[in-house]
Scaffold this active site. Structure first.
Site, mmCIF file in Angstrom:
data_model
loop_
_atom_site.group_PDB
_atom_site.id
_atom_site.type_symbol
_atom_site.label_atom_id
_atom_site.label_comp_id
_atom_site.label_asym_id
_atom_site.label_seq_id
_atom_site.Cartn_x
_atom_site.Cartn_y
_atom_site.Cartn_z
ATOM 1 N N ASN A 1 -4.247 5.254 2.337
ATOM 2 C CA ASN A 1 -3.511 5.417 1.078
ATOM 3 C C ASN A 1 -2.963 4.073 0.623
ATOM 4 O OD1 ASN A 1 -1.954 6.913 -1.051
ATOM 5 N ND2 ASN A 1 -0.283 5.935 0.082
ATOM 6 N N ASP B 1 -0.149 0.764 -2.548
ATOM 7 C CA ASP B 1 -1.192 1.800 -2.585
ATOM 8 C C ASP B 1 -2.540 1.206 -2.965
ATOM 9 O OD1 ASP B 1 1.124 3.471 -2.392
ATOM 10 O OD2 ASP B 1 -0.119 5.109 -3.157
ATOM 11 N N ASP C 1 -4.031 9.884 6.912
ATOM 12 C CA ASP C 1 -2.607 9.768 6.639
ATOM 13 C C ASP C 1 -2.312 9.972 5.149
ATOM 14 O OD1 ASP C 1 0.123 8.923 7.415
ATOM 15 O OD2 ASP C 1 -0.297 7.164 6.167
ATOM 16 N N GLU D 1 -3.275 14.949 6.731
ATOM 17 C CA GLU D 1 -1.851 15.200 6.553
ATOM 18 C C GLU D 1 -1.528 15.370 5.072
ATOM 19 O OE1 GLU D 1 2.478 12.951 7.016
ATOM 20 O OE2 GLU D 1 0.685 11.888 6.394
#
Ligand code: CA
Length: 541
Positions: free
Chosen positions: A146, A213, A243, A279
């Site tokens: 990410n 990001d 993640d 996640e």
């Protein structure tokens, strides 16, 4: 705000003290095998299927075991403890990030194709993978895409380039491809945008300024990810733990699913059996939508967490029948989105207070919550230390990630002795070496629960059916059928013994195959009546 910064500095200082405080300790004494093996005479033969249904152990390398006396856990330390992991019955490990990073937690990566030097070398990692595979343990690594670290060369080069632009000059990817790697903007598009110092540019950092990001819509970034994935798959990695997928794209779930689906397809081209667990820290409805990515697993945040279904049922606040209904509801929801889904239940992870905290050290509730997780379909994930009831405080992340409590006897390195950086947090339960010797310890409860999964493939893979006639406010029974084989699971989650008359039921012909009780109490089946002690689980076949 100021107070928060002060406390962070304090914790950092405590970690630093821990590192220097034990440097004089003698070197490691060598490999530690599991001693005091306890055999149970009620064990059945193992029936382990080599597929992606597994019992996972989540390891934070930093806090797990230190092999060289520098007080930071490392890959060689994990290798020394693989006998333990195998002894517990785990056949999968999720390693929290192992790539180079400026932070202790390593969720901000500076090099995606290397091992953090505090943890060891690439040779150590290759040895770790080989030794895991020798034991039938699959290796899943954290895949943190990410965001990168703000110290990643992609980001620093992009920022340097932006700083060198003339007034009014627009960035050109032909001159610096990395300006396309992040979400640079002249507008502060959201509160999560930070200024590139010395410029009029901003960048997105959903978590913090140190974690810019990545632009996952960029072809160039995707090419990098493809190469990184190939690098680790070539090293023998069996899966990725993705993640923070809910932050991938501000456009929402569908955009995030497209990214997940793309990465998964790329990985399964290289290894058709590749596993992926993501996640998405979201409510059940959104987790369900994420199965639209057609990737194998989403962590089940509805079942887990202190407020989740498993703790409610484990503490006895939720009737067993409702627990069974919920398992059926998960299956219906998830399989509608992805028929090949594998649920990924857990009790807590590195971002949460531990099980002992969630149950206020009530051993009965801790065991029962774990037992109920271990009766779920899919892949249970056990956070290191959970199996010995290690404690935590939820105030700071560091206090959820304390050194594994191996022993009270100080050997080399803090991660082998009592926690040194725990800010006064002590465990209410014995260390690993003592719990190994106690057949009724939390550790042995977990080991036995995992053993039941490894004996009965129906538990992880079976189609669930509730037996309504055998469900009351105090107990409940379900069956699970896999490949034509049916088992029954009878559960009493209350504090009193119950008797269940099976003689008129569809499982009247079944016998006891294994069970989980708090302190080794016997479960009996006489004249069709099953006697379940307080908070117990029985497998029948
Ligand atoms: Ca070390």
């Amino acid at each position: 705000m100021k107070k928060k910064i002060m406390s962070l500095l304090l914790v950092t200082a405590m970690f630093a003290t821990m590192l220097t405080g034990c440097e004089q300790k003698k070197q490691d004494e060598g490999s530690q095998v599991v001693e005091n093996v306890i055999e149970y005479d009620y064990y059945q033969d193992l029936n382990i299927i080599d597929d992606n249904y597994r019992n996972f152990y989540e390891i934070f390398v930093y806090s797990f075991y230190d092999s060289d006396g520098d007080c930071v856990g490392d890959l060689q330390g994990v290798i020394k403890k693989l006998d333990y992991v195998e002894y517990m019955g785990f056949n999968g490990i999720w390693f929290m990030p192992i790539m180079p990073s400026p932070t202790y937690h390593k969720y901000d990566v500076t090099d995606y194709c290397a091992i953090d030097e505090a943890y060891g070398t690439m040779e150590d990692f290759e040895q770790l993978v080989a030794e895991c595979h020798e034991r039938g343990i699959n290796v899943v690594i954290d895949f943190v895409i990410n965001h990168s670290s703000s110290k990643h060369p992609w980001f620093t080069q992009a920022c340097d380039y932006l700083r060198d632009l003339e007034d009014g000059q627009e960035p050109n990817v032909a001159e610096c491809p990395y300006v396309d790697y992040y979400h640079f903007s002249k507008e502060k598009e959201a509160s999560t945008f930070y200024q590139v110092s010395g410029t009029e540019w901003y960048y997105e950092g959903a978590f913090e300024s140190g974690m810019p990001d990545l632009n996952l819509q960029s072809d160039a970034v995707r090419k990098e990810i493809q190469e990184i994935a190939k690098f680790w798959i070539d090293k023998g990695v069996d899966g990725f733990r993705m993640d923070a997928v809910r932050y991938y794209d501000r456009a929402g779930v569908q955009a995030n699913n497209e990214v997940l689906n793309w990465i998964y397809s790329e990985c399964t081209k290289l290894n058709p059996d590749f596993y992926m667990v993501s996640e998405a820290w979201e409510p059940l409805g959104t987790i369900t939508q994420y199965y639209g990515s057609k990737t194998p697993s989403m962590f089940n945040f509805d079942a887990g967490q202190a407020t989740g279904m498993l703790f409610k049922a484990g503490k006895g606040y939720m009737p067993v029948g409702d627990y069974i209904d919920q398992l059926i509801a998960y299956d219906k929801r998830f399989s509608e989105q992805n028929p090949d889904y594998i649920d990924a239940p857990f009790l807590t992870n590195h971002d949460m207070g531990r099980v002992a905290e969630a149950c206020v050290n009530n051993e009965k509730n801790m065991k029962m919550s774990a037992g109920l997780m271990m009766m779920m379909n899919g892949n249970p994930f056990v956070y290191y230390g959970e199996e010995i009831g290690m404690n935590s405080t939820s105030d700071k992340d560091e206090n959820k990630r304390l050194p594994m409590y191996w022993s009270d006897i100080v050997r080399a390195g803090t991660t082998d002795g009592p926690p040194k950086c725990n800010l006064g947090i002590t465990s209410s339960f014995e260390a690993v070496d003592e719990q190994l010797k106690d057949g009724h310890s939390i550790l042995n409860y977990y080991r036995h629960a995992i053993r039941l999964r490894n004996e009965n493939p129906e538990i992880a893979r079976g189609e669930i059916k509730k037996i309504d006639a055998l469900c009351t406010d105090t107990y409940g029974v379900m069956t699970k059928t896999y490949e034509g084989s049916t088992i029954a699971i009878a559960i009493n989650n209350k504090d009193e013994e119950v008797q269940i008359n099976l003689s008129e039921s569809e499982i009247a012909e079944m016998g006891i195959r294994g069970y989980l009780t708090l302190q080794g109490e016997e479960i009996t089946l006489k004249d069709g009546v099953l006697t379940l002690p307080a908070k117990s689980i029985c497998i029948l076949k």
